[in-house]
Motif scaffolding. Structure first.
Motif, PDB file in Angstrom:
ATOM      1  N   ARG A 154      19.489   7.354   9.906  1.00 31.28           N
ATOM      2  CA  ARG A 154      19.656   8.235   7.892  1.00 31.28           C
ATOM      3  C   ARG A 154      18.476   8.474   7.720  1.00 31.28           C
ATOM      4  O   ARG A 154      17.851   8.848   6.898  1.00 31.28           O
ATOM      5  CB  ARG A 154      20.520   7.314   7.606  1.00 31.28           C
ATOM      6  N   VAL A 155      17.782   7.070   8.275  1.00 29.72           N
ATOM      7  CA  VAL A 155      16.300   7.203   8.426  1.00 29.72           C
ATOM      8  C   VAL A 155      15.128   8.074   8.937  1.00 29.72           C
ATOM      9  O   VAL A 155      14.462   9.366   8.121  1.00 29.72           O
ATOM     10  CB  VAL A 155      15.376   5.856   8.886  1.00 29.72           C
ATOM     11  N   LYS A 156      16.546   9.020   9.857  1.00 28.25           N
ATOM     12  CA  LYS A 156      15.582  10.148  10.782  1.00 28.25           C
ATOM     13  C   LYS A 156      16.026  11.267   9.599  1.00 28.25           C
ATOM     14  O   LYS A 156      14.985  12.272   9.906  1.00 28.25           O
ATOM     15  CB  LYS A 156      15.244  10.201  11.797  1.00 28.25           C
ATOM     16  N   LEU A 157      17.137  11.049   8.645  1.00 30.69           N
ATOM     17  CA  LEU A 157      17.058  12.369   7.923  1.00 30.69           C
ATOM     18  C   LEU A 157      16.116  12.021   7.089  1.00 30.69           C
ATOM     19  O   LEU A 157      15.749  13.192   6.305  1.00 30.69           O
ATOM     20  CB  LEU A 157      18.604  12.083   7.933  1.00 30.69           C
ATOM     21  N   LEU A 158      15.729  11.231   6.264  1.00 24.51           N
ATOM     22  CA  LEU A 158      15.115  11.204   5.479  1.00 24.51           C
ATOM     23  C   LEU A 158      13.663  12.257   6.069  1.00 24.51           C
ATOM     24  O   LEU A 158      12.994  12.840   5.007  1.00 24.51           O
ATOM     25  CB  LEU A 158      14.887   9.825   4.679  1.00 24.51           C
ATOM     26  N   ARG A 159      12.891  11.255   6.890  1.00 26.61           N
ATOM     27  CA  ARG A 159      11.365  11.664   7.630  1.00 26.61           C
ATOM     28  C   ARG A 159      11.728  13.466   7.743  1.00 26.61           C
ATOM     29  O   ARG A 159      10.474  13.990   7.481  1.00 26.61           O
ATOM     30  CB  ARG A 159      11.679  10.460   8.608  1.00 26.61           C
ATOM     31  N   ASP A 160      13.200  13.881   8.294  1.00 20.02           N
ATOM     32  CA  ASP A 160      12.609  14.885   8.723  1.00 20.02           C
ATOM     33  C   ASP A 160      12.521  15.581   7.564  1.00 20.02           C
ATOM     34  O   ASP A 160      12.310  17.038   7.227  1.00 20.02           O
ATOM     35  CB  ASP A 160      14.082  15.267   9.131  1.00 20.02           C
ATOM     36  N   ALA A 161      13.091  15.416   6.112  1.00 14.83           N
ATOM     37  CA  ALA A 161      13.452  16.239   4.714  1.00 14.83           C
ATOM     38  C   ALA A 161      12.010  16.127   4.095  1.00 14.83           C
ATOM     39  O   ALA A 161      11.739  17.662   3.446  1.00 14.83           O
ATOM     40  CB  ALA A 161      14.662  15.415   3.878  1.00 14.83           C
ATOM     41  N   LEU A 162      11.657  14.998   4.942  1.00 10.39           N
ATOM     42  CA  LEU A 162       9.932  14.655   3.567  1.00 10.39           C
ATOM     43  C   LEU A 162       9.017  15.827   4.238  1.00 10.39           C
ATOM     44  O   LEU A 162       7.993  15.751   4.066  1.00 10.39           O
ATOM     45  CB  LEU A 162       9.029  12.934   4.186  1.00 10.39           C
ATOM     46  N   ALA A 163       9.079  15.900   5.868  1.00  8.95           N
ATOM     47  CA  ALA A 163       8.178  16.263   6.839  1.00  8.95           C
ATOM     48  C   ALA A 163       8.114  18.138   6.021  1.00  8.95           C
ATOM     49  O   ALA A 163       7.429  18.687   6.339  1.00  8.95           O
ATOM     50  CB  ALA A 163       8.704  16.774   8.450  1.00  8.95           C
ATOM     51  N   GLU A 215      -1.160   8.867   7.882  1.00  8.52           N
ATOM     52  CA  GLU A 215       0.060   8.279   7.963  1.00  8.52           C
ATOM     53  C   GLU A 215      -1.028   6.655   8.440  1.00  8.52           C
ATOM     54  O   GLU A 215      -0.274   5.949   8.077  1.00  8.52           O
ATOM     55  CB  GLU A 215       1.631   8.490   9.186  1.00  8.52           C
ATOM     56  N   SER A 216      -1.779   7.235   9.801  1.00  5.02           N
ATOM     57  CA  SER A 216      -3.267   5.695   9.869  1.00  5.02           C
ATOM     58  C   SER A 216      -2.842   4.707   8.889  1.00  5.02           C
ATOM     59  O   SER A 216      -2.878   3.810   9.272  1.00  5.02           O
ATOM     60  CB  SER A 216      -3.934   6.588  10.721  1.00  5.02           C
ATOM     61  N   ALA A 217      -3.041   5.274   7.969  1.00  2.92           N
ATOM     62  CA  ALA A 217      -3.440   3.620   6.598  1.00  2.92           C
ATOM     63  C   ALA A 217      -1.889   2.883   6.769  1.00  2.92           C
ATOM     64  O   ALA A 217      -2.715   1.744   5.967  1.00  2.92           O
ATOM     65  CB  ALA A 217      -3.666   4.886   5.152  1.00  2.92           C
ATOM     66  N   TYR A 218      -0.527   3.281   7.513  1.00  2.00           N
ATOM     67  CA  TYR A 218       0.464   2.313   6.989  1.00  2.00           C
ATOM     68  C   TYR A 218       0.557   1.876   8.179  1.00  2.00           C
ATOM     69  O   TYR A 218       1.674   1.210   8.564  1.00  2.00           O
ATOM     70  CB  TYR A 218       1.716   3.194   6.038  1.00  2.00           C
ATOM     71  N   ALA A 219       0.020   2.174   9.662  1.00  2.00           N
ATOM     72  CA  ALA A 219       0.631   1.432  10.344  1.00  2.00           C
ATOM     73  C   ALA A 219       0.633   0.093   9.914  1.00  2.00           C
ATOM     74  O   ALA A 219       0.181  -0.612   9.187  1.00  2.00           O
ATOM     75  CB  ALA A 219      -1.101   1.250  10.850  1.00  2.00           C
ATOM     76  N   GLN A 220       1.384  -0.455  10.820  1.00  2.00           N
ATOM     77  CA  GLN A 220       2.200  -2.062  10.701  1.00  2.00           C
ATOM     78  C   GLN A 220       0.852  -3.352  10.334  1.00  2.00           C
ATOM     79  O   GLN A 220       0.706  -3.996  10.178  1.00  2.00           O
ATOM     80  CB  GLN A 220       2.891  -2.424  10.966  1.00  2.00           C
ATOM     81  N   THR A 269       5.964   6.588  -5.079  1.00  2.00           N
ATOM     82  CA  THR A 269       5.444   6.296  -3.094  1.00  2.00           C
ATOM     83  C   THR A 269       4.758   7.127  -2.537  1.00  2.00           C
ATOM     84  O   THR A 269       5.838   8.361  -2.768  1.00  2.00           O
ATOM     85  CB  THR A 269       6.918   5.822  -2.987  1.00  2.00           C
ATOM     86  N   ARG A 270       4.270   6.906  -2.018  1.00  2.00           N
ATOM     87  CA  ARG A 270       3.379   7.829  -1.025  1.00  2.00           C
ATOM     88  C   ARG A 270       4.610   8.830   0.299  1.00  2.00           C
ATOM     89  O   ARG A 270       4.798   7.963   0.699  1.00  2.00           O
ATOM     90  CB  ARG A 270       2.390   7.969  -0.510  1.00  2.00           C
ATOM     91  N   PRO A 271       4.177  10.048   0.498  1.00  2.00           N
ATOM     92  CA  PRO A 271       5.171  10.367   1.947  1.00  2.00           C
ATOM     93  C   PRO A 271       4.652  10.517   2.760  1.00  2.00           C
ATOM     94  O   PRO A 271       5.393   9.549   3.512  1.00  2.00           O
ATOM     95  CB  PRO A 271       5.062  11.918   1.306  1.00  2.00           C
ATOM     96  N   ALA A 272       3.197   9.802   2.837  1.00  2.00           N
ATOM     97  CA  ALA A 272       2.529   8.662   4.272  1.00  2.00           C
ATOM     98  C   ALA A 272       3.369   7.857   4.757  1.00  2.00           C
ATOM     99  O   ALA A 272       3.771   8.010   5.579  1.00  2.00           O
ATOM    100  CB  ALA A 272       1.192   9.409   4.608  1.00  2.00           C
ATOM    101  N   GLN A 273       3.652   7.004   3.613  1.00  2.00           N
ATOM    102  CA  GLN A 273       3.906   5.949   3.859  1.00  2.00           C
ATOM    103  C   GLN A 273       5.696   5.416   4.412  1.00  2.00           C
ATOM    104  O   GLN A 273       5.903   4.762   4.681  1.00  2.00           O
ATOM    105  CB  GLN A 273       3.970   4.730   1.970  1.00  2.00           C
ATOM    106  N   LEU A 274       6.441   5.969   3.956  1.00  2.00           N
ATOM    107  CA  LEU A 274       7.792   6.561   4.136  1.00  2.00           C
ATOM    108  C   LEU A 274       7.844   7.051   5.537  1.00  2.00           C
ATOM    109  O   LEU A 274       8.905   6.817   5.749  1.00  2.00           O
ATOM    110  CB  LEU A 274       8.757   7.297   2.754  1.00  2.00           C
ATOM    111  N   LEU A 275       6.823   7.780   6.127  1.00  2.00           N
ATOM    112  CA  LEU A 275       6.789   8.364   6.787  1.00  2.00           C
ATOM    113  C   LEU A 275       6.575   7.255   8.008  1.00  2.00           C
ATOM    114  O   LEU A 275       7.364   7.253   9.113  1.00  2.00           O
ATOM    115  CB  LEU A 275       5.939  10.088   6.773  1.00  2.00           C
ATOM    116  N   ARG A 320       0.843  -0.891  -0.119  1.00  2.00           N
ATOM    117  CA  ARG A 320      -0.144  -0.307   0.160  1.00  2.00           C
ATOM    118  C   ARG A 320       0.181   1.212  -0.030  1.00  2.00           C
ATOM    119  O   ARG A 320       1.914   1.949   0.979  1.00  2.00           O
ATOM    120  CB  ARG A 320      -0.966   0.083   1.523  1.00  2.00           C
ATOM    121  N   GLY A 321       0.569   2.025  -0.808  1.00  2.00           N
ATOM    122  CA  GLY A 321       1.513   3.479  -1.481  1.00  2.00           C
ATOM    123  C   GLY A 321       3.224   3.274  -1.367  1.00  2.00           C
ATOM    124  O   GLY A 321       3.687   3.982  -2.184  1.00  2.00           O
ATOM    125  N   GLN A 322       3.667   1.848  -1.895  1.00  2.00           N
ATOM    126  CA  GLN A 322       4.429   2.249  -2.783  1.00  2.00           C
ATOM    127  C   GLN A 322       4.470   1.628  -3.795  1.00  2.00           C
ATOM    128  O   GLN A 322       3.912   0.749  -4.496  1.00  2.00           O
ATOM    129  CB  GLN A 322       5.293   0.794  -2.095  1.00  2.00           C
TER     130      GLN A 322
END
Length: 297
Positions: free
Chosen positions: A153-162, A87-92, A202-208, A75-77
């Motif tokens: 590195r993932v947190k850096l990516l998330r910060d950039a996406l925000a 983002e709730s749509a991408y809960a595990q 890819t959807r930003p909410a999915q990555l976040l 979903r969202g990929q």
């Protein structure tokens, strides 16, 4: 292959949308090779920033062994729909329910394979309901959260996406180098322009949401070990996302079959597809319906 080309599926591959009660998912669906006895079906889940194309090089050798392989965009990929901002749509648990629906539509039980983030989603699906699955293979997917350097590195990516658009983030990624997870969006089988298209799809909410999951995932190996499935832990000889010794220990805790692919790192299906496919098929062959589960449970 040109610099703009996407990974080419084998002859007989069908790209289509798999319809399930939880929506439609883009898949590459490859049947067993002609004249080969049909051995089973495998559902292949990609990792963070990845897509179904990350399995392009293992379809053909697995088809030659009699296996239908279905690689899916979650979903969202990339080419699968999903909300851009929710983002709730991408809960595990939501992504795990998607996997259960996909397996059911394919005709269960299937061999489930999850790479990296996909492995943690596969694990969550098996913990919800193991009955749609014949086996579970975790490819370069560890027991809990990712390593501290990769978490940073993932947190850096998330910060950039925000604060940036997906297109702006792509330029930053090229400049700083991608997260190790699935080689990151700037590395893979296809040419750079195709990799850019995948990233933008890819959807930003999915990555976040999934990036956050990677940084907080608890150790659920004890829970998984109680599930009555054959387990397989497969990795390269080196992995910066989950250290290989941690994968070794996880395999022991699961009483799992363990495979280390020489010459491969975090993405064995890309780095060494032939021996990776052989290891998968050998494991699946040992867990056909007419064979006893050989693990000492």
């Amino acid at each position: 292959m040109t610099s703009d080309s996407s990974p080419a599926p084998r002859l007989g591959a069908r790209a289509h949308r798999l319809r399930t009660p939880r929506g439609e998912f883009a898949v590459v669906d490859v049947p067993p090779a002609a004249g080969v006895p049909v051995r089973g079906t495998a559902l292949l889940l990609p990792g963070y920033t990845g897509s179904k194309e990350d399995f392009a090089l293992v379809h053909e050798p697995l088809a030659a062994r009699g296996y239908r392989t279905v690689a899916v965009d979650g979903r969202g990929q990339y080419q699968s729909d999903g909300p851009t901002d929710d983002e709730s749509a991408y809960a595990q648990v939501e992504l795990a329910q998607d996997v259960l629906a996909q397996a059911s539509v394919l005709g269960t039980p299937v061999h489930l394979v999850g790479h990296s983030l996909g492995g943690q989603i596969a694990r969550a699906a098996a913990l919800l309901d193991h009955s749609p699955f014949r086996s579970l293979t975790l490819v370069s997917s560890g027991p809990a959260r990712i390593s501290v350097p990769q978490e940073q590195r993932v947190k850096l990516l998330r910060d950039a996406l925000a604060v940036m658009s997906m297109a702006e983030c792509w330029e930053v990624i090229l400049a700083m180098g991608p997260p190790e997870e699935v080689g990151g969006p700037a590395r893979g089988i296809g040419g750079q322009e195709w990799l850019r298209r995948r990233w933008l799809g890819t959807r930003p909410a999915q990555l976040l949401a999934t990036g956050r999951q990677l940084c907080v995932e608890p150790d659920r190996v004890a829970e998984l070990s109680a599930v009555p499935l054959p387990f397989h832990v497969l990795s390269g000889v080196r992995d910066d996302t989950w250290p290989v010794p941690d994968l070794d220990k996880m395999a022991l805790r699961l009483k799992a079959h363990r495979t280390v692919i020489e010459g491969a790192e975090h993405s064995p299906t890309i780095d060494r597809p032939e021996p990776t496919a052989r290891a998968l098929a050998d494991f699946w062959d040992d867990h056909q319906p007419d064979r006893r589960d050989r693990r000492d449970r």
